[in-house]
Design a protein around this motif. Structure first.
Motif, short mmCIF file in Angstrom:
data_model
loop_
_atom_site.label_atom_id
_atom_site.label_comp_id
_atom_site.label_asym_id
_atom_site.label_seq_id
_atom_site.Cartn_x
_atom_site.Cartn_y
_atom_site.Cartn_z
N GLY A 27 0.80 -1.30 -0.07
CA GLY A 27 0.11 -0.04 0.07
C GLY A 27 0.99 1.23 0.01
N ALA A 28 1.80 1.35 0.96
CA ALA A 28 2.65 2.58 0.90
C ALA A 28 3.55 2.84 -0.50
CB ALA A 28 3.62 2.25 2.01
N ILE A 29 4.03 1.67 -0.82
CA ILE A 29 4.68 1.80 -2.12
C ILE A 29 3.98 2.36 -3.19
CG2 ILE A 29 6.26 0.41 -3.94
CD1 ILE A 29 7.24 -1.26 -1.64
N THR A 30 2.60 1.74 -3.33
CA THR A 30 1.73 2.07 -4.52
C THR A 30 1.66 3.81 -4.30
OG1 THR A 30 0.82 -0.16 -4.56
CG2 THR A 30 -0.28 1.74 -5.63
N VAL A 31 1.21 4.32 -3.09
CA VAL A 31 0.86 5.55 -2.99
C VAL A 31 1.92 6.18 -3.36
CG1 VAL A 31 0.05 7.10 -1.33
CG2 VAL A 31 -1.00 4.93 -1.35
N GLU A 32 3.09 5.88 -2.65
CA GLU A 32 4.45 6.71 -3.07
C GLU A 32 4.49 6.79 -4.61
OE1 GLU A 32 8.97 6.00 -1.71
OE2 GLU A 32 8.08 4.52 -2.93
N ALA A 33 4.42 5.82 -5.47
CA ALA A 33 4.83 5.76 -6.59
C ALA A 33 4.00 6.71 -7.42
CB ALA A 33 4.68 4.35 -7.11
N TYR A 34 2.76 6.64 -7.15
CA TYR A 34 1.71 7.56 -7.92
C TYR A 34 1.90 8.94 -7.36
CZ TYR A 34 -1.00 3.87 -10.06
OH TYR A 34 -1.40 2.83 -10.95
N ARG A 35 2.38 9.26 -5.88
CA ARG A 35 2.62 10.49 -5.74
C ARG A 35 3.70 11.16 -6.25
NH1 ARG A 35 0.47 10.05 0.37
NH2 ARG A 35 -1.61 10.84 -0.18
N VAL A 36 5.15 10.44 -6.02
CA VAL A 36 6.31 10.77 -6.86
C VAL A 36 6.16 11.23 -8.09
CG1 VAL A 36 8.48 10.00 -7.61
CG2 VAL A 36 7.58 9.61 -5.27
N ASP A 37 5.25 10.55 -8.91
CA ASP A 37 5.22 10.94 -10.54
C ASP A 37 4.05 11.95 -10.62
OD1 ASP A 37 7.19 9.05 -11.02
OD2 ASP A 37 5.83 7.48 -11.51
N GLY A 38 3.37 12.43 -9.74
CA GLY A 38 2.36 13.30 -9.79
C GLY A 38 0.98 13.12 -10.12
N TYR A 39 0.73 11.73 -10.02
CA TYR A 39 -0.65 11.12 -10.56
C TYR A 39 -1.72 11.24 -9.49
CZ TYR A 39 2.41 9.59 -14.10
OH TYR A 39 3.56 9.40 -14.95
N VAL A 40 -1.32 11.28 -8.07
CA VAL A 40 -2.14 11.41 -6.91
C VAL A 40 -1.75 12.70 -6.09
CG1 VAL A 40 -3.01 9.19 -7.09
CG2 VAL A 40 -1.52 9.64 -5.53
N GLY A 41 -2.66 13.32 -5.53
CA GLY A 41 -2.14 14.49 -4.50
C GLY A 41 -2.41 13.93 -3.22
N GLU A 42 -2.04 14.81 -2.19
CA GLU A 42 -1.97 14.44 -1.02
C GLU A 42 -3.24 14.02 -0.16
OE1 GLU A 42 0.19 13.58 2.45
OE2 GLU A 42 1.12 14.52 0.70
N HIS A 43 -4.35 14.47 -0.94
CA HIS A 43 -5.67 14.29 -0.25
C HIS A 43 -6.67 13.53 -1.43
CE1 HIS A 43 -4.67 15.98 3.69
NE2 HIS A 43 -4.17 17.03 2.79
N ASP A 44 -5.98 13.11 -2.31
CA ASP A 44 -6.63 12.52 -3.50
C ASP A 44 -7.42 11.35 -2.97
OD1 ASP A 44 -7.32 11.23 -5.91
OD2 ASP A 44 -5.89 12.52 -7.16
N ASP A 45 -8.54 11.04 -3.50
CA ASP A 45 -9.41 9.75 -3.08
C ASP A 45 -8.80 8.54 -3.64
OD1 ASP A 45 -11.23 11.36 -1.64
OD2 ASP A 45 -12.69 11.42 -3.37
N TYR A 46 -8.09 8.69 -4.89
CA TYR A 46 -7.80 7.46 -5.19
C TYR A 46 -6.44 7.03 -4.45
CZ TYR A 46 -6.16 4.40 -9.13
OH TYR A 46 -5.70 3.05 -9.69
N ALA A 47 -5.77 7.91 -3.78
CA ALA A 47 -4.63 7.48 -2.79
C ALA A 47 -5.43 6.53 -2.03
CB ALA A 47 -4.09 8.80 -2.21
N THR A 48 -6.46 6.74 -1.06
CA THR A 48 -7.10 5.86 -0.30
C THR A 48 -7.24 4.45 -1.07
OG1 THR A 48 -8.25 7.71 0.71
CG2 THR A 48 -9.05 5.49 1.02
N THR A 49 -7.78 4.45 -2.45
CA THR A 49 -7.70 3.30 -3.14
C THR A 49 -6.43 2.41 -3.21
OG1 THR A 49 -9.69 3.92 -4.29
CG2 THR A 49 -8.50 2.21 -5.20
#
Length: 167
Positions: free
Chosen positions: A18-40
């Protein structure tokens, strides 16, 4: 890639997945800090229950370096898979492990899984912005299926790639 092991995830791997998936999408700018998709993305327990998660681990330390979710048609995480297709989603690699072939090894494992199951085609959706991932898919032999592109939300276009397997 010799220092990598690809295997099915275990419950013990889920926090890292879970942590790596969120990190990867955030590092590349695909999800924001409070993006609902980050929860998914963080909810690896649901993916573990309703799909299959493969992890890439460092063969020496056992550290999880990346993961991919493997999905069959008509299951909870399926978005575009049709009969005789295997879909993969949420391919992610830890920022510190990039450049080691982790993403490629995970995609090759999905190809191997489809072959072993006698499935004719692998499909995936990707944000049109994920150009580095697109280069990987194309290098591995995936082709675009523009007639299957779709929009998750207005302004969020997803492009579809496929990899055909001879039966």
């Amino acid at each position: 890639m010799a220092d990598l092991l690809i295997r099915p995830a275990t419950e013990a791997d889920l926090p890292a997945v879970g942590a790596i998936t969120v990190e990867a999408y955030r590092v590349d700018g695909y999800v924001g800090e409070h993006d609902d998709y980050a929860t998914t993305l963080a909810d690896s327990a649901s993916r573990f229950r309703d799909a299959e998660i493969l992890v890439a681990v460092d063969s020496v330390s056992g550290e999880v370096l990346g993961s991919v979710t493997v999905v069959h048609p008509a299951t909870p995480y399926a978005e575009i898979a049709r009969p005789d297709e295997l879909e993969f989603r949420m391919l992610s690699v830890a920022a510190a492990a990039r450049g080691r072939g982790v993403g490629e090894a995970l995609v090759r494992a999905v190809i191997g899984r489809a072959r072993a199951e006698g499935i004719g085609q692998i499909v995936l959706s990707s944000s049109e912005k994920m150009v580095a991932a697109h280069r990987l898919y194309e290098r591995l032999g995936f082709t675009r299926l523009p007639d299957r592109d779709w929009a998750l939300f207005p302004g969020i276009k997803l492009v579809v790639y496929a990899y055909g397997l001879p039966l």
